[in-house]
Scaffold this motif. Structure first.
Motif, PDB file in Angstrom:
ATOM      1  N   SER A 131     -22.451   8.095 -15.950  1.00 38.05           N
ATOM      2  CA  SER A 131     -22.362   8.993 -14.812  1.00 38.05           C
ATOM      3  C   SER A 131     -21.036   9.752 -14.782  1.00 38.05           C
ATOM      4  O   SER A 131     -20.007   9.248 -15.243  1.00 38.05           O
ATOM      5  CB  SER A 131     -22.528   8.194 -13.514  1.00 38.05           C
ATOM      6  N   ARG A 132     -21.070  10.954 -14.199  1.00 39.75           N
ATOM      7  CA  ARG A 132     -19.842  11.721 -13.993  1.00 39.75           C
ATOM      8  C   ARG A 132     -19.019  11.154 -12.840  1.00 39.75           C
ATOM      9  O   ARG A 132     -17.892  11.583 -12.627  1.00 39.75           O
ATOM     10  CB  ARG A 132     -20.187  13.189 -13.719  1.00 39.75           C
ATOM     11  N   SER A 133     -19.581  10.235 -12.098  1.00 42.03           N
ATOM     12  CA  SER A 133     -18.856   9.530 -11.043  1.00 42.03           C
ATOM     13  C   SER A 133     -18.390   8.192 -11.596  1.00 42.03           C
ATOM     14  O   SER A 133     -19.216   7.349 -11.974  1.00 42.03           O
ATOM     15  CB  SER A 133     -19.745   9.322  -9.818  1.00 42.03           C
ATOM     16  N   ILE A 134     -17.082   8.005 -11.664  1.00 42.07           N
ATOM     17  CA  ILE A 134     -16.493   6.867 -12.363  1.00 42.07           C
ATOM     18  C   ILE A 134     -15.779   5.970 -11.357  1.00 42.07           C
ATOM     19  O   ILE A 134     -14.880   6.415 -10.637  1.00 42.07           O
ATOM     20  CB  ILE A 134     -15.490   7.371 -13.422  1.00 42.07           C
ATOM     21  N   LYS A 135     -16.178   4.705 -11.326  1.00 41.32           N
ATOM     22  CA  LYS A 135     -15.546   3.758 -10.421  1.00 41.32           C
ATOM     23  C   LYS A 135     -14.282   3.186 -11.059  1.00 41.32           C
ATOM     24  O   LYS A 135     -14.306   2.715 -12.196  1.00 41.32           O
ATOM     25  CB  LYS A 135     -16.505   2.623 -10.066  1.00 41.32           C
ATOM     26  N   CYS A 136     -13.187   3.218 -10.313  1.00 37.70           N
ATOM     27  CA  CYS A 136     -11.880   2.812 -10.830  1.00 37.70           C
ATOM     28  C   CYS A 136     -11.346   1.576 -10.112  1.00 37.70           C
ATOM     29  O   CYS A 136     -11.806   1.220  -9.023  1.00 37.70           O
ATOM     30  CB  CYS A 136     -10.871   3.947 -10.655  1.00 37.70           C
ATOM     31  N   ARG A 137     -10.360   0.950 -10.726  1.00 40.37           N
ATOM     32  CA  ARG A 137      -9.562  -0.056 -10.038  1.00 40.37           C
ATOM     33  C   ARG A 137      -8.363   0.647  -9.398  1.00 40.37           C
ATOM     34  O   ARG A 137      -8.091   1.815  -9.691  1.00 40.37           O
ATOM     35  CB  ARG A 137      -9.096  -1.127 -11.013  1.00 40.37           C
ATOM     36  N   PHE A 138      -7.653  -0.067  -8.551  1.00 37.36           N
ATOM     37  CA  PHE A 138      -6.441   0.497  -7.964  1.00 37.36           C
ATOM     38  C   PHE A 138      -5.232  -0.205  -8.562  1.00 37.36           C
ATOM     39  O   PHE A 138      -5.181  -1.432  -8.625  1.00 37.36           O
ATOM     40  CB  PHE A 138      -6.420   0.344  -6.440  1.00 37.36           C
ATOM     41  N   SER A 139      -4.252   0.587  -8.979  1.00 37.09           N
ATOM     42  CA  SER A 139      -3.027   0.048  -9.566  1.00 37.09           C
ATOM     43  C   SER A 139      -1.956  -0.042  -8.487  1.00 37.09           C
ATOM     44  O   SER A 139      -1.428   0.967  -8.026  1.00 37.09           O
ATOM     45  CB  SER A 139      -2.562   0.947 -10.710  1.00 37.09           C
ATOM     46  N   MET A 140      -1.635  -1.256  -8.087  1.00 37.18           N
ATOM     47  CA  MET A 140      -0.668  -1.512  -7.017  1.00 37.18           C
ATOM     48  C   MET A 140       0.703  -1.824  -7.605  1.00 37.18           C
ATOM     49  O   MET A 140       0.830  -2.628  -8.526  1.00 37.18           O
ATOM     50  CB  MET A 140      -1.133  -2.688  -6.145  1.00 37.18           C
ATOM     51  N   TYR A 143       5.274  -4.425  -5.214  1.00 38.04           N
ATOM     52  CA  TYR A 143       5.735  -4.257  -3.845  1.00 38.04           C
ATOM     53  C   TYR A 143       6.218  -5.568  -3.232  1.00 38.04           C
ATOM     54  O   TYR A 143       5.941  -6.650  -3.741  1.00 38.04           O
ATOM     55  CB  TYR A 143       4.610  -3.694  -2.974  1.00 38.04           C
ATOM     56  N   SER A 144       6.885  -5.439  -2.077  1.00 35.67           N
ATOM     57  CA  SER A 144       7.232  -6.611  -1.276  1.00 35.67           C
ATOM     58  C   SER A 144       5.956  -7.289  -0.801  1.00 35.67           C
ATOM     59  O   SER A 144       4.869  -6.685  -0.805  1.00 35.67           O
ATOM     60  CB  SER A 144       8.068  -6.190  -0.065  1.00 35.67           C
ATOM     61  N   LEU A 145       6.067  -8.521  -0.370  1.00 32.02           N
ATOM     62  CA  LEU A 145       4.879  -9.263   0.062  1.00 32.02           C
ATOM     63  C   LEU A 145       4.202  -8.587   1.248  1.00 32.02           C
ATOM     64  O   LEU A 145       2.968  -8.483   1.294  1.00 32.02           O
ATOM     65  CB  LEU A 145       5.261 -10.699   0.420  1.00 32.02           C
ATOM     66  N   GLU A 146       4.998  -8.114   2.183  1.00 27.16           N
ATOM     67  CA  GLU A 146       4.411  -7.471   3.364  1.00 27.16           C
ATOM     68  C   GLU A 146       3.653  -6.205   2.967  1.00 27.16           C
ATOM     69  O   GLU A 146       2.537  -5.959   3.433  1.00 27.16           O
ATOM     70  CB  GLU A 146       5.526  -7.140   4.373  1.00 27.16           C
ATOM     71  N   ARG A 147       4.268  -5.413   2.102  1.00 31.75           N
ATOM     72  CA  ARG A 147       3.620  -4.173   1.680  1.00 31.75           C
ATOM     73  C   ARG A 147       2.388  -4.463   0.827  1.00 31.75           C
ATOM     74  O   ARG A 147       1.360  -3.793   0.960  1.00 31.75           O
ATOM     75  CB  ARG A 147       4.612  -3.306   0.908  1.00 31.75           C
ATOM     76  N   ALA A 148       2.475  -5.466  -0.043  1.00 29.06           N
ATOM     77  CA  ALA A 148       1.328  -5.835  -0.877  1.00 29.06           C
ATOM     78  C   ALA A 148       0.155  -6.301  -0.027  1.00 29.06           C
ATOM     79  O   ALA A 148      -1.001  -5.952  -0.284  1.00 29.06           O
ATOM     80  CB  ALA A 148       1.731  -6.924  -1.873  1.00 29.06           C
ATOM     81  N   GLN A 149       0.452  -7.081   0.999  1.00 30.75           N
ATOM     82  CA  GLN A 149      -0.614  -7.545   1.886  1.00 30.75           C
ATOM     83  C   GLN A 149      -1.284  -6.378   2.607  1.00 30.75           C
ATOM     84  O   GLN A 149      -2.516  -6.281   2.664  1.00 30.75           O
ATOM     85  CB  GLN A 149      -0.056  -8.534   2.898  1.00 30.75           C
ATOM     86  N   ARG A 150      -0.460  -5.466   3.134  1.00 32.01           N
ATOM     87  CA  ARG A 150      -1.000  -4.316   3.876  1.00 32.01           C
ATOM     88  C   ARG A 150      -1.824  -3.416   2.961  1.00 32.01           C
ATOM     89  O   ARG A 150      -2.924  -2.990   3.330  1.00 32.01           O
ATOM     90  CB  ARG A 150       0.152  -3.535   4.508  1.00 32.01           C
ATOM     91  N   ARG A 151      -1.326  -3.135   1.754  1.00 35.25           N
ATOM     92  CA  ARG A 151      -2.054  -2.268   0.833  1.00 35.25           C
ATOM     93  C   ARG A 151      -3.366  -2.912   0.397  1.00 35.25           C
ATOM     94  O   ARG A 151      -4.388  -2.241   0.249  1.00 35.25           O
ATOM     95  CB  ARG A 151      -1.200  -1.944  -0.388  1.00 35.25           C
ATOM     96  N   THR A 152      -3.342  -4.225   0.186  1.00 34.84           N
ATOM     97  CA  THR A 152      -4.574  -4.907  -0.210  1.00 34.84           C
ATOM     98  C   THR A 152      -5.632  -4.779   0.873  1.00 34.84           C
ATOM     99  O   THR A 152      -6.804  -4.500   0.590  1.00 34.84           O
ATOM    100  CB  THR A 152      -4.293  -6.390  -0.509  1.00 34.84           C
ATOM    101  N   GLN A 153      -5.241  -4.970   2.105  1.00 38.13           N
ATOM    102  CA  GLN A 153      -6.186  -4.831   3.218  1.00 38.13           C
ATOM    103  C   GLN A 153      -6.764  -3.424   3.253  1.00 38.13           C
ATOM    104  O   GLN A 153      -7.977  -3.239   3.437  1.00 38.13           O
ATOM    105  CB  GLN A 153      -5.482  -5.150   4.538  1.00 38.13           C
ATOM    106  N   GLU A 154      -5.927  -2.421   3.043  1.00 38.52           N
ATOM    107  CA  GLU A 154      -6.389  -1.036   3.050  1.00 38.52           C
ATOM    108  C   GLU A 154      -7.324  -0.752   1.883  1.00 38.52           C
ATOM    109  O   GLU A 154      -8.334  -0.043   2.040  1.00 38.52           O
ATOM    110  CB  GLU A 154      -5.184  -0.096   2.993  1.00 38.52           C
TER     111      GLU A 154
END
Length: 372
Positions: A131-140, A143-154
């Motif tokens: 497909s021309r629509s490609i599912k990706c992972r997110f590269s995080m 980060y600090s623990l607080e930021r990593a937790q918040r980004r993961t939730q998002e």
């Protein structure tokens, strides 16, 4: 058709504050990249992008512009841009390395060739195999623990099912970050890690043992570039699969990875490999030896991201279904320099079925963000 001019534009595009990257390679807050345009006597133009990072390939936007303007352009004027094999031969016999500069020129030629044939680039590679629509992972980032937790939730809320966490810095901090991400994302989603060559073999093995309870599915580039034996050592010692990335720039590197039984999967992309053709050659060689490939990223803008998507859609062994790749670079940046930005919805990026790369550069916007 003949090349009549090549014009280069160093641009400076900031990353969105929440997407700025931290890894073993340092911080990436602003992208200083080279955008170029190839003009022809047929009135067809092609666009290219050199996604340069000094600590990654040794290239800078100023060096890329200089080698394109002063070395490559005089040799390419008058050449047929649709004869991509000859274009690559000229580039390779003229210069070692300079992968991203070469890739920018080559993808622009593919753009022209596709427009001339009224076909998208993936059709010229043999036709769409997915497909021309490609599912990706997110590269995080690291980060600090607080930021990593918040980004993961998002990210989970946005529909991501694979999250890659940057490690390769301080092992204690890295292990704590991976633990936080796993606890936040829950047990069912896929977690991978990427050290960007930041550790030696012993450190990578020890860190991975400390993360054994966090169900890490894939460990990307744990050891330094050029040390195939170290990568193989880690592969033998740990449970998660090993992805070769920073260590694999060209076909010779891919052959060494396979010869040393150093990896389970190879990460490729046109910028790093020197062009779409060279990416396809690595993917094909890996297929012959039973090694799947996936697509990596240097936080590209829309032009290079489109080239990456075409390689994924047109190369059968680009096994993004099992090993999701990274093609979300445009979403990291504050602006797009094209009139028809690639469609990105959560983890999915879609390329159009338009001729060439399928994007239309806003050259006025490029000039507005050009730097001296």
């Amino acid at each position: 058709m003949k090349i009549t001019a090549i014009k280069t534009y160093p641009v400076r595009i900031p990353l969105k504050p929440e997407r700025r990257m931290i890894s073993a390679l340092g911080k990436h807050d602003v992208s200083n990249y080279l955008v170029l345009r190839i003009e022809t006597d047929a009135g067809i133009e092609g666009a290219g992008e050199a996604t340069v990072l000094c600590r990654w390939s040794g290239e800078t936007v100023w060096g890329a512009q200089a080698i394109v303007d002063r070395v490559f352009t005089p040799l390419l004027i008058g050449q047929d841009p649709c004869d991509i094999e000859t274009i690559n031969q000229i580039l390779d016999r003229t210069s070692q390395g300079n992968w991203f500069a070469k890739s920018a020129l080559e993808m622009a030629c593919w753009d022209i060739k596709g427009k001339a044939a009224a076909q998208p680039v993936y059709e010229l590679l043999g036709g769409a195999v997915r497909s021309r629509s490609i599912k990706c992972r997110f590269s995080m980032g690291a980060y600090s623990l607080e930021r990593a937790q918040r980004r993961t939730q998002e990210l989970v809320a946005a529909g991501f099912t694979t999250i890659k966490v940057k490690v390769g810095t301080n092992p204690d901090e890295d292990v704590a970050r991976v633990k936080m991400v796993r606890e936040t994302m829950g047990p069912d989603l896929e977690l991978t890690i990427d050290a960007n060559s930041g550790w030696d073999a012993a450190t990578a093995i020890a860190a991975m043992k400390r993360m054994s309870d966090y169900n890490v599915a894939l460990f990307e580039q744990p050891t330094p570039r050029g040390d195939f034996a170290a990568l193989a050592e880690v592969r033998r010692a740990i449970e998660p699969e090993i992805m070769a990335d920073d260590i694999c720039f060209d076909l010779a590197d891919a052959k060494e990875c396979i010869r040393n039984e150093a990896c389970d999967v190879i990460n490729v992309y046109p910028g790093k490999n020197g062009g779409i053709s060279k990416t396809a050659a690595i993917v094909s060689y890996a297929a012959e030896h039973g090694i799947p490939c996936s697509i990596g990223s240097n936080l590209e803008l829309d032009i290079a991201s489109a080239a990456m998507c075409h390689a994924v859609v047109g190369c059968p062994n680009m096994n993004i279904e099992q090993y999701p790749g990274d093609i979300l670079g445009p979403e990291y940046h504050e602006i797009s320099i094209v009139k028809n930005p690639l469609k990105i919805e959560g983890p999915v990026i879609t390329i159009p079925d338009s001729p060439g790369l399928g994007i239309e550069v806003d050259w006025g916007l490029v000039e507005a963000h050009a730097v001296d």
